[in-house]
Design a protein around this motif. Structure first.
Motif, mmCIF file in Angstrom:
data_model
loop_
_atom_site.group_PDB
_atom_site.id
_atom_site.type_symbol
_atom_site.label_atom_id
_atom_site.label_comp_id
_atom_site.label_asym_id
_atom_site.label_seq_id
_atom_site.Cartn_x
_atom_site.Cartn_y
_atom_site.Cartn_z
ATOM 1 N N UNK A 203 30.767 92.683 42.992
ATOM 2 C CA UNK A 203 31.518 91.742 43.827
ATOM 3 C C UNK A 203 30.812 90.388 43.873
ATOM 4 N N UNK A 204 29.491 90.398 43.913
ATOM 5 C CA UNK A 204 28.756 89.138 43.918
ATOM 6 C C UNK A 204 29.022 88.353 42.636
ATOM 7 N N UNK A 205 29.148 89.031 41.520
ATOM 8 C CA UNK A 205 29.437 88.340 40.265
ATOM 9 C C UNK A 205 30.774 87.608 40.333
ATOM 10 N N UNK A 206 31.704 88.124 41.106
ATOM 11 C CA UNK A 206 32.980 87.418 41.282
ATOM 12 C C UNK A 206 32.761 86.104 42.032
ATOM 13 N N UNK A 207 31.848 86.099 42.995
ATOM 14 C CA UNK A 207 31.542 84.863 43.707
ATOM 15 C C UNK A 207 30.845 83.867 42.779
ATOM 16 N N UNK A 208 29.961 84.345 41.947
ATOM 17 C CA UNK A 208 29.308 83.455 40.985
ATOM 18 C C UNK A 208 30.349 82.836 40.063
ATOM 19 N N UNK A 209 31.304 83.623 39.603
ATOM 20 C CA UNK A 209 32.340 83.112 38.707
ATOM 21 C C UNK A 209 33.221 82.072 39.398
ATOM 22 N N UNK A 210 33.420 82.220 40.725
ATOM 23 C CA UNK A 210 34.271 81.288 41.471
ATOM 24 C C UNK A 210 33.487 80.102 42.024
ATOM 25 N N UNK A 211 32.178 80.128 41.896
ATOM 26 C CA UNK A 211 31.350 79.054 42.448
ATOM 27 C C UNK A 211 31.712 77.717 41.811
ATOM 28 N N UNK A 212 31.938 76.705 42.653
ATOM 29 C CA UNK A 212 32.307 75.394 42.156
ATOM 30 C C UNK A 212 33.767 75.256 41.784
ATOM 31 N N UNK A 213 34.552 76.299 42.009
ATOM 32 C CA UNK A 213 35.979 76.281 41.683
ATOM 33 C C UNK A 213 36.756 76.624 42.960
ATOM 34 N N UNK A 214 37.086 75.633 43.763
ATOM 35 C CA UNK A 214 37.674 75.896 45.083
ATOM 36 C C UNK A 214 38.908 76.786 45.064
ATOM 37 N N UNK A 215 39.825 76.570 44.147
ATOM 38 C CA UNK A 215 41.036 77.382 44.125
ATOM 39 C C UNK A 215 40.710 78.852 43.865
ATOM 40 N N UNK A 216 39.798 79.098 42.939
ATOM 41 C CA UNK A 216 39.408 80.480 42.654
ATOM 42 C C UNK A 216 38.684 81.088 43.854
ATOM 43 N N UNK A 217 37.838 80.294 44.511
ATOM 44 C CA UNK A 217 37.120 80.817 45.672
ATOM 45 C C UNK A 217 38.089 81.125 46.804
ATOM 46 N N UNK A 218 39.083 80.267 47.021
ATOM 47 C CA UNK A 218 40.071 80.540 48.060
ATOM 48 C C UNK A 218 40.830 81.827 47.748
ATOM 49 N N UNK A 219 41.142 82.042 46.476
ATOM 50 C CA UNK A 219 41.820 83.272 46.094
ATOM 51 C C UNK A 219 40.982 84.502 46.389
ATOM 52 N N UNK A 220 39.685 84.405 46.179
ATOM 53 C CA UNK A 220 38.792 85.521 46.477
ATOM 54 C C UNK A 220 38.726 85.768 47.980
ATOM 55 N N UNK A 221 38.590 84.697 48.756
ATOM 56 C CA UNK A 221 38.534 84.849 50.210
ATOM 57 C C UNK A 221 39.850 85.374 50.772
ATOM 58 N N UNK A 222 40.967 85.020 50.137
ATOM 59 C CA UNK A 222 42.272 85.450 50.638
ATOM 60 C C UNK A 222 42.435 86.967 50.626
ATOM 61 N N UNK A 223 41.555 87.668 49.938
ATOM 62 C CA UNK A 223 41.614 89.129 49.933
ATOM 63 C C UNK A 223 41.294 89.713 51.300
#
Length: 325
Positions: A203-223
């Motif tokens: 799961x942490x690797x998903x945060x690393x992949x979304x780091x610096x990419x706000x739309x992707x990070x918002x999608x992860x948080x929306x879970x």
């Protein structure tokens, strides 16, 4: 306004256990003595597997404070007032008061519990504090929009993932120079010294992949968050007291911080305009070894590799994990 005032609450994720109760008794008494106007709220989670994110969310249901300190139950730092003032004044949306973590020995911890001073005690180790861990001061609206992920269970990776989300959506943290002292207790069960579980590492690797990419990070948080933070990250803004000129930087500007004619001021509220930020998880070479350990751990394929990372020098980490993808 000084940090002893203001609309502030202390939130502590907490599950009682015989070895940790004396530590929390000491820390809680310190909070009450030094900041008597701040409510202290412990949050828990249902019996079974531990989730720090669930415990923090539980405590937040009992406060409407505009500034929240998320603090572990076994740490203390003298830098708390300054970090709180930075957030209260709007100069930062989230802040950490400490740079180094001093982990006391078992005997030193017992001495502190018996009344010995906290400073000067022997340590098991001293290391750079990981962003998001130990003690973090957060504006409540930010905490509601970038909560700690409850899907991290047991020990490990939830603090670092939270820091990546906060940085991506709200901008860089303000960081103080105080030491944070960690009282000793038996370590929590974990896969290795740096990895809590295979599930948490994935799961942490998903945060690393979304780091610096706000739309992707918002999608992860929306879970798990119904209202992920919108807008662009906050910046560091400075005003020249002589000319009135204002400038912005994505990180604190060390030169302007030292010049007497420049003052750091509150930045405008983030807008809803899309951001073009494209920072990736790999840290700059100038970052301390701790940042490279965190990044390398996010790429580890198994617990053996994660454990080996802790034995490498910074140069080794950069050589092995610092190449462009």
């Amino acid at each position: 306004m000084g940090a002893h005032g203001g609309d502030v609450a202390v939130v502590v994720p907490w599950r009682p256990s015989p070895d940790r109760l004396p530590l929390w008794d000491w820390v809680r008494a310190r909070w009450a003595a030094e900041f008597p106007d701040w409510p202290i709220l412990t949050g828990g989670c249902p019996d079974g597997v531990w989730s720090k994110g669930t415990a923090v969310a539980d405590a937040l249901t009992r406060t409407s404070a505009r500034t929240v300190i998320v603090a572990d139950a076994d740490v203390w730092t003298p830098g708390i007032p300054t970090a709180v003032d930075e957030v209260l004044a709007g100069r930062a949306r989230w802040a950490m008061p400490h740079a180094l973590v001093r982990r006391l020995t078992p005997d030193a911890t017992l001495a502190v519990l018996d009344g010995a001073p906290l400073d000067g005690q022997p340590t098991v180790e001293t290391h750079q504090g990981m962003p998001g861990g130990g003690l973090v001061v957060v504006a409540r609206d930010l905490l509601d929009g970038v909560p700690m992920d409850p899907a991290f269970t047991g020990w490990g990776q939830e603090d670092s993932a939270w820091a990546l989300a906060l940085t991506t959506l709200a901008g860089p943290m303000w960081r103080g120079t105080a030491d944070l002292t960690h009282l000793w207790h038996p370590p929590a069960p974990r896969r290795s010294r740096s990895v809590g579980s295979a599930e948490s590492l994935a799961r942490f690797r998903r945060y690393v992949a979304a780091s610096g990419r706000p739309d992707e990070m918002r999608g992860l948080l929306a879970e798990f968050c119904p209202t992920p933070l919108e807008g662009s990250p906050t910046v560091y803004r400075y005003r020249n007291d002589n000319t009135g000129d204002e400038v912005e930087y994505p990180q604190p500007n060390a030169r302007l911080e030292m010049l007497p004619n420049w003052t750091r001021i509150a930045a405008p509220e983030p807008t809803s305009e899309p951001t073009t930020q494209s920072t990736v998880g790999r840290p700059p070479v100038s970052e301390p070894k701790a940042a490279w350990v965190e990044y390398a751990t996010s790429l580890a394929q198994d617990s053996d590799e994660a454990a080996e990372i802790l034995t490498l020098t910074k140069a080794d980490l950069i050589d092995r994990y610092g190449k462009e993808n």
